[in-house]
Design a protein around this motif. Structure first.
Motif, mmCIF file in Angstrom:
data_model
loop_
_atom_site.group_PDB
_atom_site.id
_atom_site.type_symbol
_atom_site.label_atom_id
_atom_site.label_comp_id
_atom_site.label_asym_id
_atom_site.label_seq_id
_atom_site.Cartn_x
_atom_site.Cartn_y
_atom_site.Cartn_z
ATOM 1 N N THR A 215 48.490 84.806 -43.233
ATOM 2 C CA THR A 215 47.349 85.491 -42.628
ATOM 3 C C THR A 215 47.835 86.555 -41.646
ATOM 4 O O THR A 215 48.947 86.445 -41.105
ATOM 5 C CB THR A 215 46.448 84.503 -41.864
ATOM 6 N N ALA B 255 50.874 91.111 -44.342
ATOM 7 C CA ALA B 255 50.521 89.689 -44.375
ATOM 8 C C ALA B 255 50.235 89.232 -45.802
ATOM 9 O O ALA B 255 50.719 88.180 -46.237
ATOM 10 C CB ALA B 255 49.323 89.426 -43.470
ATOM 11 N N SER B 256 49.466 90.028 -46.524
ATOM 12 C CA SER B 256 49.146 89.695 -47.912
ATOM 13 C C SER B 256 50.412 89.598 -48.748
ATOM 14 O O SER B 256 50.588 88.663 -49.534
ATOM 15 C CB SER B 256 48.203 90.753 -48.481
ATOM 16 N N ASP C 120 39.406 89.925 -52.588
ATOM 17 C CA ASP C 120 40.445 90.262 -51.605
ATOM 18 C C ASP C 120 41.550 91.068 -52.268
ATOM 19 O O ASP C 120 41.956 90.772 -53.394
ATOM 20 C CB ASP C 120 41.068 88.987 -51.012
ATOM 21 N N GLN D 183 47.541 93.981 -42.427
ATOM 22 C CA GLN D 183 46.892 93.178 -43.465
ATOM 23 C C GLN D 183 47.634 93.272 -44.791
ATOM 24 O O GLN D 183 47.679 92.317 -45.555
ATOM 25 C CB GLN D 183 45.406 93.533 -43.627
ATOM 26 N N ARG E 232 46.888 86.916 -38.664
ATOM 27 C CA ARG E 232 47.083 86.239 -37.373
ATOM 28 C C ARG E 232 48.467 85.575 -37.307
ATOM 29 O O ARG E 232 49.159 85.656 -36.302
ATOM 30 C CB ARG E 232 45.973 85.208 -37.181
ATOM 31 N N HIS E 233 48.840 84.899 -38.392
ATOM 32 C CA HIS E 233 50.155 84.254 -38.447
ATOM 33 C C HIS E 233 51.269 85.306 -38.365
ATOM 34 O O HIS E 233 52.273 85.112 -37.677
ATOM 35 C CB HIS E 233 50.284 83.439 -39.733
#
Length: 187
Positions: free
Chosen positions: A174, A168-169, A62, A165, A176-177
C-alpha cells in the motif's frame, strides 16, 4: 540503441548501419500513452530519455503497475508483440520521454539479414525472461521493504520521479506502507 546492441553482440559497421533506415523517433509527454490495452503491440521502443510504466486495470478497477523501464532500456508489450494478440496492459510515459522505435517489420528485416541479429534477438528475449523470473521470485522471497531497497539500488536517480501510488503498486504494497518504508530507509 546501437550502443546497447553492440554491447550484446559484436556487429560490423555494415550490420549496425542496417538500423539507420529502420529506427524512427518519437517523443511522449508526461502521462501520454504509448500503448493501450486491446491494441496489438507492433513496436519495441528504446528509451533515450524518460521513464515508461506498464500497467493493467484489475477486476476492481485499480491500476496495477507491473513494470518500469528507464533510460537505455527496451520496452514493449512483449507478449502482444510476439503473439500479435491484443495487449493486456497499457504503457504510459511517467516523464517527458524520448524514444527510438523499431517496428515489427524492421525487426524481421534485421533477423533476415543474418545470424548476428538473430542471436541478439535471442539474447534480448532471454534477458527479458530472466528479469521476469527474478521479479516473480522477489514476490515470493523478499519483503516489500527488500523489493524497494533493490529498486533503489538499481534505479536511485529515478525513484523520486515515480508517483508513490505507482511505486507501491509495483512493489505489491500500500502507499501507506511504502511511506513507512521510505522513512525507515535512508540512501
Amino acid at each position: 540503441m546501437k550502443t546497447v546492441f553492440q554491447s550484446i553482440q559484436d556487429f560490423s559497421d555494415d550490420e549496425l548501419s542496417l538500423l539507420d533506415g529502420l529506427i524512427t523517433f518519437r517523443t511522449l509527454k508526461k502521462g501520454e500513452l504509448l500503448l493501450t490495452e486491446n491494441q496489438v503491440c507492433n513496436e519495441i521502443v528504446f528509451i533515450e530519455k524518460g521513464i515508461l510504466r506498464s500497467f493493467f486495470v484489475n477486476h476492481k478497477g485499480d491500476e496495477i503497475t507491473n513494470c518500469f523501464a528507464f533510460e537505455n532500456e527496451f520496452m514493449a508489450s512483449f507478449a502482444s508483440f510476439i503473439t500479435q494478440e491484443k495487449a493486456e496492459e497499457n504503457i504510459q510515459a511517467l516523464t517527458d520521454t524520448e524514444l527510438q522505435i523499431l517496428d515489427r517489420k524492421g525487426l524481421e528485416k534485421l533477423y533476415q539479414s543474418g545470424f548476428n541479429w538473430q542471436e541478439t534477438g535471442r539474447k534480448l528475449t532471454e534477458l527479458e525472461f530472466v528479469n521476469l523470473h527474478k521479479r516473480m521470485i522477489s514476490f515470493q522471497k523478499l519483503s516489500g521493504a527488500e523489493r524497494y531497497e533493490e529498486l533503489c539500488t538499481n534505479h536511485q536517480n529515478y525513484i523520486q520521479l515515480i508517483p508513490l501510488q505507482y511505486l507501491a503498486s509495483y512493489l505489491g504494497i500500500t502507499p501507506r506502507h511504502l511511506s513507512r518504508i521510505r522513512k525507515a530507509i535512508v540512501f
